[in-house]
Design an enzyme around this catalytic site. Structure first.
Site, PDB file in Angstrom:
ATOM      1  N   LYS A  13      -6.431   1.629 -13.686  1.00  0.00           N
ATOM      2  CA  LYS A  13      -7.555   2.387 -13.089  1.00  0.00           C
ATOM      3  C   LYS A  13      -7.640   3.797 -13.662  1.00  0.00           C
ATOM      4  O   LYS A  13      -8.722   4.282 -13.979  1.00  0.00           O
ATOM      5  CB  LYS A  13      -7.373   2.515 -11.571  1.00  0.00           C
ATOM      6  N   ARG A  86      -7.947   1.424   0.711  1.00  0.00           N
ATOM      7  CA  ARG A  86      -6.718   0.667   0.498  1.00  0.00           C
ATOM      8  C   ARG A  86      -6.572  -0.437   1.536  1.00  0.00           C
ATOM      9  O   ARG A  86      -5.677  -1.255   1.449  1.00  0.00           O
ATOM     10  CB  ARG A  86      -5.598   1.646   0.680  1.00  0.00           C
ATOM     11  N   ARG A 125       4.658   3.366 -17.699  1.00  0.00           N
ATOM     12  CA  ARG A 125       3.735   4.474 -17.440  1.00  0.00           C
ATOM     13  C   ARG A 125       4.430   5.834 -17.463  1.00  0.00           C
ATOM     14  O   ARG A 125       5.481   6.024 -16.858  1.00  0.00           O
ATOM     15  CB  ARG A 125       3.084   4.252 -16.073  1.00  0.00           C
ATOM     16  N   ARG A 160       6.506   8.350 -12.803  1.00  0.00           N
ATOM     17  CA  ARG A 160       6.277   8.546 -11.373  1.00  0.00           C
ATOM     18  C   ARG A 160       7.466   7.991 -10.610  1.00  0.00           C
ATOM     19  O   ARG A 160       7.983   6.937 -10.978  1.00  0.00           O
ATOM     20  CB  ARG A 160       5.040   7.764 -10.921  1.00  0.00           C
ATOM     21  N   ARG A 171       5.036  -2.519  -3.817  1.00  0.00           N
ATOM     22  CA  ARG A 171       3.645  -2.045  -3.783  1.00  0.00           C
ATOM     23  C   ARG A 171       2.682  -3.193  -4.104  1.00  0.00           C
ATOM     24  O   ARG A 171       1.595  -3.290  -3.543  1.00  0.00           O
ATOM     25  CB  ARG A 171       3.444  -0.914  -4.797  1.00  0.00           C
TER      26      ARG A 171
HETATM   27  P1  AMP Z   1      -1.906   5.438  -6.496  1.00  0.00           P
HETATM   28  O1  AMP Z   1      -1.778   6.525  -7.505  1.00  0.00           O
HETATM   29  O2  AMP Z   1      -3.325   5.104  -6.154  1.00  0.00           O
HETATM   30  O3  AMP Z   1      -1.105   4.217  -6.858  1.00  0.00           O
HETATM   31  O4  AMP Z   1      -1.276   5.997  -5.125  1.00  0.00           O
HETATM   32  C1  AMP Z   1       0.063   6.410  -5.039  1.00  0.00           C
HETATM   33  C2  AMP Z   1       0.542   6.377  -3.611  1.00  0.00           C
HETATM   34  O5  AMP Z   1      -0.245   7.289  -2.817  1.00  0.00           O
HETATM   35  C3  AMP Z   1       0.419   5.042  -2.894  1.00  0.00           C
HETATM   36  O6  AMP Z   1       1.517   4.190  -3.152  1.00  0.00           O
HETATM   37  C4  AMP Z   1       0.370   5.490  -1.435  1.00  0.00           C
HETATM   38  O7  AMP Z   1       1.654   5.873  -0.988  1.00  0.00           O
HETATM   39  C5  AMP Z   1      -0.474   6.744  -1.501  1.00  0.00           C
HETATM   40  N1  AMP Z   1      -1.926   6.469  -1.368  1.00  0.00           N
HETATM   41  C6  AMP Z   1      -2.898   6.629  -2.314  1.00  0.00           C
HETATM   42  N2  AMP Z   1      -4.121   6.304  -1.833  1.00  0.00           N
HETATM   43  C7  AMP Z   1      -3.917   5.912  -0.556  1.00  0.00           C
HETATM   44  C8  AMP Z   1      -4.787   5.442   0.494  1.00  0.00           C
HETATM   45  N3  AMP Z   1      -6.105   5.267   0.274  1.00  0.00           N
HETATM   46  N4  AMP Z   1      -4.228   5.159   1.686  1.00  0.00           N
HETATM   47  C9  AMP Z   1      -2.916   5.308   1.928  1.00  0.00           C
HETATM   48  N5  AMP Z   1      -2.034   5.735   0.996  1.00  0.00           N
HETATM   49  C10 AMP Z   1      -2.525   6.040  -0.241  1.00  0.00           C
END
Ligand code: AMP
Length: 214
Positions: A13, A86, A125, A160, A171
């Site tokens: 993404k 999410r 990554r 990360r 995840r």
């Molecule tokens: P991402 O970079 O989108 O993979 O997000 C990294 C982390 O941020 C996720 O594993 C969650 O812990 C948190 N996170 C991001 N977006 C959301 C969301 N919409 N709702 C809840 N937690 C989120």
């Protein structure tokens, strides 16, 4: 047209969003980036969510929705929403937010990727904590020009915390259980397009162009 990306973790993404931002002027709103920014700044909110994010769990709907609303209220051009909704509750909240901010025009793009490809993307990554750009050491076309240095701002790159194999598996399962039902929600609203995200990012970008240029 505004875009919402729904995808398993590490589907690409961030990479495709950068291409769309550069070529079409989209503003990329990543809820994961918003949280990482809070964590890196050491803010009270950052400290509150740090452990949850590192473990690969979802932060509460209220926290993330408030952060997002602040960001959406500032947008001036078309945007890409990456990382929200999410779960189905967040999708419903987003509907209300779009109505209150008068944002009628959007399309949801599902980046479909196999677990095998997503795993390789997650474990390779590397990101720039300064500008947020993402690279991948396992894919030549996504590697930085100089090892571990950001092409964009010269900052050192890092992984990360949540990109370990164990956390990725957790995840991914969470995605299947909680996020995947959002696809049906948007299918029912006739808002969903699917793109094969197992392809290289430039091809994924071409497929998305076909969707936004109609
Ligand atoms: P991402 O970079 O989108 O993979 O997000 C990294 C982390 O941020 C996720 O594993 C969650 O812990 C948190 N996170 C991001 N977006 C959301 C969301 N919409 N709702 C809840 N937690 C989120």
């Amino acid at each position: 047209m505004n875009l919402i990306f729904i995808a398993p973790p590490a589907a690409g993404k961030g990479t495709v969003s950068s291409l769309l931002a550069t070529n079409y002027g989209y503003q990329h709103i990543s809820t994961g980036d918003l949280l990482r920014k809070e964590i890196n700044s050491g803010s009270e909110l950052g400290m509150q969510v740090q452990e949850i994010v590192n473990q690969g769990d979802l932060v509460s709907d209220d926290i993330i929705t408030e952060l997002l609303m602040k960001e959406l209220a500032k947008v001036k051009s078309g945007f890409i929403l990456d990382g929200y909704p999410r779960n189905v509750e967040q999708a419903e909240k987003l509907n209300t937010i779009f109505t209150s901010l008068n944002i009628p025009d959007y399309r949801v793009i599902y980046l479909a990727v196999t677990e095998e490809v997503a795993t390789k993307r997650a474990l390779g990554r590397i990101i720039c904590n300064k500008c947020g750009r993402t690279y991948n050491k396992y894919f030549t076309e996504l590697a930085p020009k100089v090892t571990n240095i950001c092409d964009n701002c010269g900052n050192a790159l890092s992984t990360r915390n949540e990109d370990t194999e164990e956390t990725f598996k957790y995840r991914y399962q969470k995605y299947l259980d909680v996020t995947a039902p959002v696809l049906q929600y948007y299918q029912d609203l006739d808002k969903l397009s699917t793109v094969d995200a197992n392809q290289p990012s430039d091809q994924v970008f071409e497929d998305i162009k076909k969707i936004i240029e109609v």
